[in-house]
Design a protein around this motif. Structure first.
Motif, PDB file in Angstrom:
ATOM      1  N   ALA B  77       0.786  -1.233   0.044  1.00  0.00           N
ATOM      2  CA  ALA B  77      -0.025  -0.074   0.101  1.00  0.00           C
ATOM      3  C   ALA B  77       0.960   1.062   0.008  1.00  0.00           C
ATOM      4  O   ALA B  77       2.009   1.178   0.370  1.00  0.00           O
ATOM      5  N   ASP B  78       0.187   2.443  -0.447  1.00  0.00           N
ATOM      6  CA  ASP B  78       1.218   3.689  -0.584  1.00  0.00           C
ATOM      7  C   ASP B  78       1.416   4.393   0.446  1.00  0.00           C
ATOM      8  O   ASP B  78       2.116   4.834   0.841  1.00  0.00           O
ATOM      9  N   ASN B  79       0.255   4.652   1.242  1.00  0.00           N
ATOM     10  CA  ASN B  79       0.471   5.485   2.694  1.00  0.00           C
ATOM     11  C   ASN B  79      -0.977   4.919   3.526  1.00  0.00           C
ATOM     12  O   ASN B  79      -1.624   4.434   3.129  1.00  0.00           O
ATOM     13  N   ALA B  80      -0.739   5.848   4.618  1.00  0.00           N
ATOM     14  CA  ALA B  80      -1.654   5.474   5.690  1.00  0.00           C
ATOM     15  C   ALA B  80      -2.048   6.527   6.430  1.00  0.00           C
ATOM     16  O   ALA B  80      -1.422   7.521   6.544  1.00  0.00           O
ATOM     17  N   PHE B  81      -3.129   6.427   7.071  1.00  0.00           N
ATOM     18  CA  PHE B  81      -3.713   7.478   8.062  1.00  0.00           C
ATOM     19  C   PHE B  81      -4.184   6.563   9.367  1.00  0.00           C
ATOM     20  O   PHE B  81      -4.801   5.365   9.410  1.00  0.00           O
ATOM     21  N   HIS B  82      -3.543   7.142  10.571  1.00  0.00           N
ATOM     22  CA  HIS B  82      -3.602   6.449  11.688  1.00  0.00           C
ATOM     23  C   HIS B  82      -4.642   7.253  12.719  1.00  0.00           C
ATOM     24  O   HIS B  82      -4.219   8.276  12.984  1.00  0.00           O
ATOM     25  N   ILE B  83      -5.914   7.036  13.056  1.00  0.00           N
ATOM     26  CA  ILE B  83      -6.675   7.537  13.576  1.00  0.00           C
ATOM     27  C   ILE B  83      -6.666   7.333  15.166  1.00  0.00           C
ATOM     28  O   ILE B  83      -7.098   5.975  15.625  1.00  0.00           O
ATOM     29  N   MET B  84      -6.114   7.998  16.013  1.00  0.00           N
ATOM     30  CA  MET B  84      -5.724   7.771  17.373  1.00  0.00           C
ATOM     31  C   MET B  84      -6.162   8.706  18.248  1.00  0.00           C
ATOM     32  O   MET B  84      -5.822  10.078  18.092  1.00  0.00           O
ATOM     33  N   ASP B  85      -6.893   8.368  19.137  1.00  0.00           N
ATOM     34  CA  ASP B  85      -7.583   9.413  20.112  1.00  0.00           C
ATOM     35  C   ASP B  85      -7.910   8.435  21.575  1.00  0.00           C
ATOM     36  O   ASP B  85      -8.692   7.378  21.224  1.00  0.00           O
ATOM     37  N   PRO B  86      -7.792   9.037  22.783  1.00  0.00           N
ATOM     38  CA  PRO B  86      -7.913   8.244  23.919  1.00  0.00           C
ATOM     39  C   PRO B  86      -9.381   7.999  23.997  1.00  0.00           C
ATOM     40  O   PRO B  86      -9.837   6.985  24.497  1.00  0.00           O
ATOM     41  N   ALA B  87     -10.370   8.876  23.334  1.00  0.00           N
ATOM     42  CA  ALA B  87     -11.753   8.704  23.203  1.00  0.00           C
ATOM     43  C   ALA B  87     -12.203   7.476  22.464  1.00  0.00           C
ATOM     44  O   ALA B  87     -13.427   6.898  22.525  1.00  0.00           O
ATOM     45  N   LEU B  88     -11.221   6.814  21.710  1.00  0.00           N
ATOM     46  CA  LEU B  88     -11.669   5.808  20.892  1.00  0.00           C
ATOM     47  C   LEU B  88     -11.163   4.355  21.220  1.00  0.00           C
ATOM     48  O   LEU B  88     -11.127   3.306  20.463  1.00  0.00           O
ATOM     49  N   ASN B  89     -10.980   4.259  22.484  1.00  0.00           N
ATOM     50  CA  ASN B  89     -10.601   2.952  23.113  1.00  0.00           C
ATOM     51  C   ASN B  89     -11.798   2.131  23.240  1.00  0.00           C
ATOM     52  O   ASN B  89     -12.651   2.439  23.535  1.00  0.00           O
ATOM     53  N   GLN B  90     -11.634   0.791  22.550  1.00  0.00           N
ATOM     54  CA  GLN B  90     -12.484  -0.278  22.472  1.00  0.00           C
ATOM     55  C   GLN B  90     -14.022   0.208  22.112  1.00  0.00           C
ATOM     56  O   GLN B  90     -14.899  -0.121  22.596  1.00  0.00           O
ATOM     57  N   ILE B  91     -13.934   1.064  20.877  1.00  0.00           N
ATOM     58  CA  ILE B  91     -15.296   1.391  20.498  1.00  0.00           C
ATOM     59  C   ILE B  91     -15.894   0.280  19.434  1.00  0.00           C
ATOM     60  O   ILE B  91     -15.134  -0.503  19.110  1.00  0.00           O
ATOM     61  N   GLY B  92     -17.268   0.061  19.453  1.00  0.00           N
ATOM     62  CA  GLY B  92     -17.876  -0.544  18.620  1.00  0.00           C
ATOM     63  C   GLY B  92     -17.995  -0.318  17.240  1.00  0.00           C
ATOM     64  O   GLY B  92     -17.466   0.655  16.753  1.00  0.00           O
ATOM     65  N   SER B  93     -18.684  -1.003  16.342  1.00  0.00           N
ATOM     66  CA  SER B  93     -18.941  -1.018  14.855  1.00  0.00           C
ATOM     67  C   SER B  93     -19.555   0.373  14.631  1.00  0.00           C
ATOM     68  O   SER B  93     -19.199   1.010  13.468  1.00  0.00           O
ATOM     69  N   GLN B  94     -20.609   0.874  15.405  1.00  0.00           N
ATOM     70  CA  GLN B  94     -21.303   1.906  15.043  1.00  0.00           C
ATOM     71  C   GLN B  94     -20.461   3.126  15.160  1.00  0.00           C
ATOM     72  O   GLN B  94     -20.785   4.215  14.497  1.00  0.00           O
TER      73      GLN B  94
END
Lengths: 325, 259, 380
Positions: B77-94
């Motif tokens: 793959a050519d490049n990547a985005f990493h979405i990282m935030d303490p509010a996003l720990n263990q989030i579900g599908s929705q």
């Protein structure tokens, strides 16, 4: 409060998974004092509505349209949303099929509902549901809760017992209109798959072929066994990969989840990828010459022997039994 | 052509799963790129080789998630985005779909690929929900992809067999691992992946508030984990073929009463 | 030293594991039976960069470190001893000294294709009368003015049947013992160079074991590796690096057998319960797991010291010694846990045992390793 069950059908015949889910809805409804409704989407499905009453549906909602004859998700999302918006249930239950798995996400989002898939236990908590579902290749289970105003759940095949039908029961039948505009995808065709005569996820008896069948000749033997038993033929991933059978026959984590009354695994070692799809079978028979094969750990009757010797005799024995009954 | 792949890092479910006091024990587990997402990467690399494309990965996850992104980059793959935030720990599908909706807002792409489900939750909802949020057509459980007349030709494993569906672009497709056999990253690829662009984004960067994510998260919540009830093994029957069949027929007709 | 792998190392581990599970696991048993050199598997390993793991990218390698190399060796040996030794020889015994002692020209000509895996290397040190004792080397190279003339024979040469390039140690100053040995890079297509397969090995049976025979083989002057008569030092430092690889190989073999024994103990039922419920079995399992872990830490420390540019001679020997004896013990216990079945080739554990046993012998016997460790401890 209402609980709505979407029944699933194939070529004008309701699938047994529909009755499992409807039976569970009746139990859930008695726990929370709800009314059970059923819905049926398709083309030419009206005649089947009455049968849903036998399993406890007080009202059956129908969307019977030619647009629903072949499956693509957009019209099914539209039709299902129209019924839910009209009925306004608190909980909606679905059986599991590739079609339902496909359209449920959009439906959940469109209705701003809570969605949970593959439930194997459902309990009313007083202000919502608590469910259990398998995950991590069915090696674990999770317990989840939702008290959202609209809860959509798909049910894992074989997890719920079917109630005795009451042929005297009748339901009110309500037809719903739905406007199908903007078909986003274009369905072209179903590529013929060498599916057996009996569909795998519907069958009461399944004969499964594992790596031990070796070749086309071994497979033929199992086809014959399936024929005399009136069973569907399934397989492990290894057999699909070898090209002996089509992917539609694959049982397991990435294939079909089956729940027959009788499962007969022939030359199946019992890798977790396969057992994840057949562990719900009522009676498991394993035929394998390797006495240490892991399938023996879950088999009710484990025959340690060469399938090439055992199966021909079994075919004869079944023929004999059918002749006498 | 611009292809985005939404991926997830998951515990290696081939390993022994341990659960203690209702909690999943993550210590000692290996974490890997979700196998269904790896199939998405493989498929887009094949399309890239055939038609030319830019392949971009997007992942929501903690610091360790970078490894899964690097695997995809190492594959090609050519490049990547990493979405990282303490509010996003263990989030579900929705909630995950909500975050991805914000990510795709204003971005230009031809199609989005994602695994048909994540190997840890096996939920199978996020892709379709994201499509609906983005008002895109979608198809799930794809086992084959190709291009024809500016459309994506998807082969999908359906109930009756393999369905052939033509999708306009842009659209979203969720992929099965039956689609292909993902390439193993070469050591050269692994070293080269260090030099490929990887951009880190927080919720604020996406213009999304923690409350908006929470609203989705609250729709359902994960309470606890347990091990599935073990199925007891029954009798092993040994002997010659005649004995085996005779015993089995006796058991099936008289004891189990299924024949 | 960090006991957690870095991202490069974790990704390398995943790639090696995927390769081993996908390609080695299904065929390892057959390779052992047929003793056929796995040409196609080695080509695939080369594509992935497994032939020159710790060789810089400018010479066709992957540019990773020695710790990564041990990780790869363990993952490969976990399923196939033969494949792991083939990789070990090319990586540490051939590419290693070429990188360390080769001229820039030699590196470009010989090292690059070997590290890329376009060519395969073998290491010609052992002779009928010279193993751990290099001074007994009978193969000789005579200076003919514009070339060397090589005569003699080497035995027990891994990869010999399929290699393109050999590093050959030969006597260049008879009578001087270790001080008269030199190392040559020899193109195996040279006239007078012949290879005879050797059979009857107990384990690692698909590794192309051969005898190399040199009859008036002309070796160009520029193919002398390192300095004249300094070959003994090359041989010894090369083995230091090699020993780290063999230690990792032993760990992989032990782990493969351990995992099978662990699984088997949960499935095998005796006296109405799984044998893993018996303390006798539990004690074996806990000792096996513990020893594998201990060997791994020792080995990774030696590799880390190598990466740090420290003298790792003692640690490499200690790691190889401990890991190889551990592997013999663990694989032997794995047979015990399997009971009668373990003694048959229906199960893999007897193969792991046979494959592991050689780790106590090649690249310096356990006795030699003890001497090396002692010499370091005593400051000799």
């Amino acid at each position: 409060m209402k609980i709505l069950v979407f029944a699933d059908q194939k070529k004008g015949k309701l699938k047994k998974s529909s009755f499992e889910v409807l039976s569970e809805a009746v139990r859930l409804a008695s726990a929370c004092g709800a009314e059970v409704h059923a819905a049926l989407l398709g083309s030419g499905v009206k005649e089947q509505a009455g049968v849903l009453a036998h399993y406890g549906a007080k009202t059956v909602h129908i969307v019977d349209r030619p647009e629903l004859a072949t499956y693509i998700n957009t019209p099914f999302v539209t039709a299902a949303a129209a019924v839910i918006e009209a009925v306004k249930p608190r909980v909606v239950l679905f059986p599991t099929s590739e079609g339902i798995k496909d359209y449920i996400p959009a439906l959940v989002q469109k209705l701003d509902g809570a969605g949970i898939t593959d439930c194997c236990k459902i309990k009313w908590t007083g202000d919502g549901v608590e469910i259990e579902r398998p995950l991590m290749a069915a090696k674990a289970r999770s317990t989840m809760e939702s008290s959202h105003s609209l809860i959509l759940l798909t049910c894992r095949a074989g997890s719920f017992d079917t109630n005795e039908p009451n042929p005297a029961a009748v339901a009110e039948i309500v037809e719903h209109a739905a406007t199908f505009t903007d078909l986003k995808q274009i369905f072209k065709e179903v590529l013929a798959a060498n599916t057996g005569k009996i569909s795998l996820d519907e069958a009461d008896i399944v004969v499964a072929a594992g790596r031990g069948v070796r070749d086309a000749e071994g497979l033929k033997l199992l086809e014959e066994l399936a024929d005399v038993l009136g069973a569907a033929l399934g397989s492990t991933r290894a057999v699909v990969e070898s090209g002996l059978v089509s992917a539609t026959l694959q049982i397991g984590q990435t294939g079909k989840v089956i729940n027959p009354t009788l499962y007969i695994g022939c030359g199946v070692s019992g890798a977790v990828q396969h057992t994840a799809g057949m562990g719900n079978s009522k009676v498991i028979v394993a035929i394998n010459k390797d006495s240490e094969a892991p399938i023996f750990n879950i088999a009710d009757y484990g025959l340690v022997g060469d399938l090439f010797k055992v199966v021909p005799l079994l075919i004869e024995a079944v023929k004999e039994l059918k002749k006498n009954s | 052509m611009k292809i985005f792949i939404c991926c997830k890092q998951v515990p290696d479910v081939a390993m022994t799963i341990q659960i203690k006091d209702g909690k999943f024990i993550s210590e000692g587990m290996n974490y890997v790129l979700n196998a269904y997402d790896a199939s998405c990467v493989e498929e887009s690399l094949v399309l890239k080789e055939k038609y030319g494309a830019e392949v971009t990965l997007v992942l929501i996850g903690d610091e360790a998630g970078k490894e899964a992104l690097r695997k995809g980059l190492a594959m090609g793959a050519d490049n990547a985005f990493h979405i990282m935030d303490p509010a996003l720990n263990q989030i579900g599908s929705q909630a995950a779909a909500k975050v991805l909706q914000a990510f795709f807002k204003g971005r230009d792409f031809d199609f989005i690929l994602t695994g048909k489900q994540a190997q840890d939750s096996d939920m199978g909802l996020a892709g379709g929900i994201l499509s609906e949020m983005l008002n895109l057509p979608y198809v799930t459980n794809a086992v084959g992809l190709d291009m024809a007349d500016n459309k994506v030709v998807v082969r999908r494993q359906g109930d009756e067999g393999v369905e052939v569906i033509h999708m306009p672009m842009p659209s979203l497709i969720t992929c099965s691992n039956d689609m292909n056999d993902p390439r193993i990253p070469s050591l050269k690829g692994i070293m080269a992946s260090k030099k490929k662009p990887m951009e880190q984004l927080s919720l604020a960067d996406l213009g999304l508030s923690a409350d908006e994510v929470l609203r989705e998260s609250k729709k359902s919540s994960l309470k606890s984990f347990s091990l599935p009830p073990a199925r007891k093994s029954g009798a092993k029957i040994e002997g010659d073929a005649q004995t085996l069949v005779a015993t089995l027929m006796e058991k099936l007709t008289k004891e189990a009463k299924v024949l | 030293m960090n006991v957690e792998f870095n991202q490069d190392q974790k990704l390398m581990q995943q790639s090696a594991r995927e390769f081993a599970e996908k390609f080695l696991k299904p065929v390892a048993k057959k390779l052992d039976e047929t003793q056929e050199f796995p040409v196609e598997l080695i080509r695939k390993a080369a594509e992935l960069g497994f032939m020159g793991v710790a060789i810089p990218e400018e010479y066709g390698g992957a540019g990773m470190d020695s710790v990564s190399y041990t990780i790869m060796m363990e993952e490969i040996a976990r399923y196939c001893g033969s494949t792991s030794v083939i990789l070990s020889v090319n990586n540490s015994l051939v590419c290693g000294p070429l990188l360390k002692y080769g001229t820039e020209e030699q590196k470009h000509k010989w090292l690059t294709p070997l590290a890329k895996g376009e060519k395969l290397g073998c290491y010609g040190l052992t002779e009928p009368n010279a193993g751990s004792d290099c001074a007994g080397t009978k193969t000789n190279a005579v200076d003919k003015g514009d070339h060397w003339l090589l005569n003699g024979a080497k035995i027990f040469i891994t990869n010999g049947s399929n290699a393109d390039t050999a590093l050959v140690f030969a006597n260049t100053d008879p009578g001087k013992g270790n001080k008269g040995i030199s190392c040559f890079i020899v193109d195996m297509k040279s006239p007078g160079f012949s290879v005879k397969p050797m059979h009857g090995k107990m384990g690692i049976r698909a590794s192309g074991l051969s005898e190399l025979v040199f009859e008036d083989v002309v070796v160009p002057k520029e193919n002398l590796l390192g300095e004249l008569n300094k070959g003994f030092k090359i041989a010894m430092t090369t083995l230091d690096g090699g020993r780290i690889g063999i230690a990792a190989q032993a760990i992989g073999l032990a782990r493969g057998a351990f995992e099978e024994a662990l699984q088997y103990s949960k499935e095998r039922v005796q006296f109405g319960q799984a044998i893993s419920n018996f303390q006798a079995i539990q004690f074996m399992l806990s000792d096996m797991g513990m020893k594998i872990d201990a060997a791994r830490i020792l080995t990774q420390k030696a590799a880390w010291m190598k990466d740090m540019g420290q003298n790792y001679n003692q640690q490499a020997s200690a790691a190889k010694l401990f890991a190889s004896e551990m592997a013999t013990w663990v694989t032997n216990r794995a047979i015990q846990i399997h009971g009668g079945y373990g003694y048959t080739n229906e199960y893999n554990v007897e193969r792991y045992f046979r494959d592991a046993r050689v780790c106590e012998i090649y690249e310096g016997t356990s006795e030699i390793q003890r001497l090396v460790v002692a010499a370091n401890l005593l400051g000799r």
